[in-house]
Scaffold this active site. Structure first.
Site, mmCIF file in Angstrom:
data_model
loop_
_atom_site.group_PDB
_atom_site.id
_atom_site.type_symbol
_atom_site.label_atom_id
_atom_site.label_comp_id
_atom_site.label_asym_id
_atom_site.label_seq_id
_atom_site.Cartn_x
_atom_site.Cartn_y
_atom_site.Cartn_z
ATOM 1 N N ARG A 122 -73.200 16.015 -0.631
ATOM 2 C CA ARG A 122 -74.405 15.522 0.016
ATOM 3 C C ARG A 122 -75.513 15.186 -0.978
ATOM 4 O O ARG A 122 -76.578 14.715 -0.581
ATOM 5 C CB ARG A 122 -74.912 16.621 0.930
ATOM 6 C CG ARG A 122 -74.989 16.235 2.369
ATOM 7 C CD ARG A 122 -75.389 17.487 3.092
ATOM 8 N NE ARG A 122 -75.921 17.213 4.364
ATOM 9 C CZ ARG A 122 -75.236 17.406 5.490
ATOM 10 N NH1 ARG A 122 -74.006 17.798 5.471
ATOM 11 N NH2 ARG A 122 -75.837 17.177 6.630
ATOM 12 N N ARG A 137 -76.754 22.720 19.176
ATOM 13 C CA ARG A 137 -77.186 23.208 17.861
ATOM 14 C C ARG A 137 -78.699 23.240 17.787
ATOM 15 O O ARG A 137 -79.358 22.298 18.205
ATOM 16 C CB ARG A 137 -76.632 22.274 16.765
ATOM 17 C CG ARG A 137 -75.250 22.696 16.327
ATOM 18 C CD ARG A 137 -74.591 21.754 15.398
ATOM 19 N NE ARG A 137 -75.418 21.194 14.331
ATOM 20 C CZ ARG A 137 -74.942 20.349 13.427
ATOM 21 N NH1 ARG A 137 -73.670 19.996 13.464
ATOM 22 N NH2 ARG A 137 -75.725 19.864 12.494
ATOM 23 N N ARG A 189 -83.865 15.724 9.318
ATOM 24 C CA ARG A 189 -82.486 15.585 8.793
ATOM 25 C C ARG A 189 -82.205 14.140 8.413
ATOM 26 O O ARG A 189 -81.564 13.864 7.389
ATOM 27 C CB ARG A 189 -81.466 16.070 9.840
ATOM 28 C CG ARG A 189 -81.408 17.583 9.947
ATOM 29 C CD ARG A 189 -80.714 18.034 11.214
ATOM 30 N NE ARG A 189 -79.339 17.593 11.310
ATOM 31 C CZ ARG A 189 -78.669 17.477 12.458
ATOM 32 N NH1 ARG A 189 -79.264 17.746 13.608
ATOM 33 N NH2 ARG A 189 -77.430 17.084 12.450
ATOM 34 N N ARG A 225 -75.364 15.984 22.093
ATOM 35 C CA ARG A 225 -74.205 16.730 21.596
ATOM 36 C C ARG A 225 -74.146 18.168 22.126
ATOM 37 O O ARG A 225 -75.133 18.891 22.100
ATOM 38 C CB ARG A 225 -74.232 16.776 20.061
ATOM 39 C CG ARG A 225 -73.183 17.757 19.517
ATOM 40 C CD ARG A 225 -72.943 17.637 18.066
ATOM 41 N NE ARG A 225 -74.149 17.783 17.280
ATOM 42 C CZ ARG A 225 -74.216 17.531 15.986
ATOM 43 N NH1 ARG A 225 -73.145 17.103 15.351
ATOM 44 N NH2 ARG A 225 -75.345 17.681 15.338
ATOM 45 N N LYS A 230 -68.920 12.194 11.751
ATOM 46 C CA LYS A 230 -68.080 12.764 10.671
ATOM 47 C C LYS A 230 -67.193 13.894 11.213
ATOM 48 O O LYS A 230 -65.999 13.917 10.973
ATOM 49 C CB LYS A 230 -68.964 13.312 9.532
ATOM 50 C CG LYS A 230 -69.871 12.278 8.900
ATOM 51 C CD LYS A 230 -70.691 12.858 7.760
ATOM 52 C CE LYS A 230 -71.667 13.947 8.156
ATOM 53 N NZ LYS A 230 -72.774 13.495 9.048
HETATM 54 P P1 AP5 Z 1 -70.512 14.436 15.236
HETATM 55 O O1 AP5 Z 1 -69.091 14.079 15.030
HETATM 56 O O2 AP5 Z 1 -70.846 15.865 15.518
HETATM 57 O O3 AP5 Z 1 -71.406 13.823 14.056
HETATM 58 P P2 AP5 Z 1 -71.596 14.304 12.557
HETATM 59 O O4 AP5 Z 1 -71.669 13.105 11.710
HETATM 60 O O5 AP5 Z 1 -70.599 15.350 12.219
HETATM 61 O O6 AP5 Z 1 -73.055 14.915 12.696
HETATM 62 P P3 AP5 Z 1 -73.674 16.285 12.189
HETATM 63 O O7 AP5 Z 1 -74.983 16.424 12.931
HETATM 64 O O8 AP5 Z 1 -72.710 17.433 12.336
HETATM 65 O O9 AP5 Z 1 -73.894 15.990 10.710
HETATM 66 P P4 AP5 Z 1 -74.842 16.646 9.748
HETATM 67 O O10 AP5 Z 1 -74.365 16.044 8.506
HETATM 68 O O11 AP5 Z 1 -76.273 16.528 10.032
HETATM 69 O O12 AP5 Z 1 -74.579 18.222 10.003
HETATM 70 P P5 AP5 Z 1 -73.820 19.340 9.158
HETATM 71 O O13 AP5 Z 1 -73.255 20.295 10.119
HETATM 72 O O14 AP5 Z 1 -72.946 18.731 8.124
HETATM 73 O O15 AP5 Z 1 -71.061 13.528 16.455
HETATM 74 C C1 AP5 Z 1 -72.399 13.669 16.927
HETATM 75 C C2 AP5 Z 1 -72.418 13.369 18.446
HETATM 76 O O16 AP5 Z 1 -72.082 11.986 18.634
HETATM 77 C C3 AP5 Z 1 -71.391 14.170 19.258
HETATM 78 O O17 AP5 Z 1 -71.937 14.479 20.513
HETATM 79 C C4 AP5 Z 1 -70.192 13.207 19.412
HETATM 80 O O18 AP5 Z 1 -69.459 13.452 20.615
HETATM 81 C C5 AP5 Z 1 -70.893 11.851 19.436
HETATM 82 N N1 AP5 Z 1 -70.098 10.775 18.841
HETATM 83 C C6 AP5 Z 1 -69.391 10.815 17.681
HETATM 84 N N2 AP5 Z 1 -68.815 9.616 17.430
HETATM 85 C C7 AP5 Z 1 -69.194 8.795 18.442
HETATM 86 C C8 AP5 Z 1 -68.925 7.425 18.757
HETATM 87 N N3 AP5 Z 1 -68.169 6.656 17.963
HETATM 88 N N4 AP5 Z 1 -69.471 6.903 19.890
HETATM 89 C C9 AP5 Z 1 -70.248 7.669 20.701
HETATM 90 N N5 AP5 Z 1 -70.517 8.984 20.463
HETATM 91 C C10 AP5 Z 1 -70.004 9.536 19.357
HETATM 92 O O19 AP5 Z 1 -75.022 20.016 8.366
HETATM 93 C C11 AP5 Z 1 -75.993 20.811 9.015
HETATM 94 C C12 AP5 Z 1 -76.959 21.375 7.994
HETATM 95 O O20 AP5 Z 1 -76.258 22.232 7.071
HETATM 96 C C13 AP5 Z 1 -77.643 20.336 7.081
HETATM 97 O O21 AP5 Z 1 -78.796 19.810 7.680
HETATM 98 C C14 AP5 Z 1 -77.936 21.179 5.824
HETATM 99 O O22 AP5 Z 1 -79.061 21.986 6.004
HETATM 100 C C15 AP5 Z 1 -76.721 22.080 5.736
HETATM 101 N N6 AP5 Z 1 -75.646 21.510 4.895
HETATM 102 C C16 AP5 Z 1 -74.392 21.164 5.327
HETATM 103 N N7 AP5 Z 1 -73.666 20.680 4.320
HETATM 104 C C17 AP5 Z 1 -74.466 20.713 3.211
HETATM 105 C C18 AP5 Z 1 -74.274 20.319 1.862
HETATM 106 N N8 AP5 Z 1 -73.114 19.790 1.445
HETATM 107 N N9 AP5 Z 1 -75.318 20.468 1.020
HETATM 108 C C19 AP5 Z 1 -76.483 21.014 1.417
HETATM 109 N N10 AP5 Z 1 -76.726 21.398 2.690
HETATM 110 C C20 AP5 Z 1 -75.725 21.256 3.587
#
Ligand code: AP5
Length: 226
Positions: free
Chosen positions: A92, A164, A175, A131, A17
């Protein structure tokens, strides 16, 4: 390609994402709104929100809806959100999605474009374990598939790359379980509203990017604007 509405990228942790949202937002000249990045910034700064959210994030659970909605409502008031924006990691939960619908309607944005990035769990665990993120500009790397030219250093701005804390295997497991329980049902919610597209996000970054572009072009042809 100016975006005149909300684009929502759904998908489990590690689906890509953030990687794709940054690219689309840059191409469409709109802000990339990542609730995860906003929360991590609050944790680093030690604000009241950060002190509340930090322990919840460290457990791999979701931060309460009312805190997230306050964060989003404040962010959407800023001038750079007057045209369109790309959400990454938001909404979410069903209450977040329902409240966002009301905000978008009230602000005259109409229906969003929602794209679900689908990937199986084994791929996700490998991606998250590899990552590394730039501590300065937020550029995302992967030691397995998309490494920086020099280990530990960002190609773009020379910033230090960091891992992270919630990418530790035991937190990743939680997660993914949280996603299955609370976020996966959103795909059905948006499908019922007729705004859901899905993309195979197990392909390479470039292939996923091309597929997302196709979805956006289809939406533009269908609605007469992006
Ligand atoms: P990346 O692009 O970083 O993936 P992502 O989907 O963004 O993964 P996240 O781990 O950031 O998502 P998340 O939803 O768990 O975390 P968030 O920060 O929102 O890619 C991941 C890796 O794969 C990278 O190394 C990249 O290079 C690689 N990659 C990408 N695409 C690829 C491909 N096609 N092929 C190969 N490799 C690839 O949330 C963190 C925490 O915050 C949550 O757990 C929660 O506690 C809180 N939080 C955030 N938003 C909310 C909300 N709306 N409500 C409640 N709590 C929330």
């Amino acid at each position: 390609m100016p975006l005149k509405r909300a684009l929502i990228l759904l998908g489990p942790p590690g689906a890509g994402k953030g990687t794709q949202a940054k690219r689309i937002a840059q191409r469409c000249s709109v802000p990339h709104l990542s609730t995860g990045d906003m929360l991590r910034e609050a944790v680093t700064k030690g604000t009241e929100l950060g002190r509340m959210a930090g322990p919840v994030m460290a457990r791999g659970e979701l931060v309460p809806d009312d805190l997230i909605m306050r964060l989003i409502e404040e962010r959407l008031k800023r001038a750079d959100c007057s045209e369109g924006f790309v959400f990454d990691g938001f909404p979410r939960t069903l209450p977040q999605a329902e409240q966002l619908d009301r905000i978008l309607e009230r602000s005259g944005f109409g229906k969003p474009i929602v794209i679900d990035l689908r990937v199986n769990p084994e791929v996700l665990v490998r991606r998250l374990s590899g990552r590394w993120t730039c501590s300065v500009g937020g550029e995302i790397y992967n030691v397995h598939d998309a490494p920086p030219k020099v280990a530990g250093i960002c190609d773009r701005d020379g910033g230090k790359l960091v891992q992270r804390p919630d990418d530790r295997p035991e937190v990743v497991k939680e997660r993914l379980a949280t996603y299955e329980r609370q976020t996966k049902p959103l795909a059905e919610y948006y499908e019922r509203r007729g705004v859901l597209d899905t993309v195979d996000a197990a392909a390479s970054v470039e292939a996923v990017e091309r597929e997302l572009e196709e979805v956006l072009k289809r939406a533009e042809r269908r609605d007469g604007h992006l």
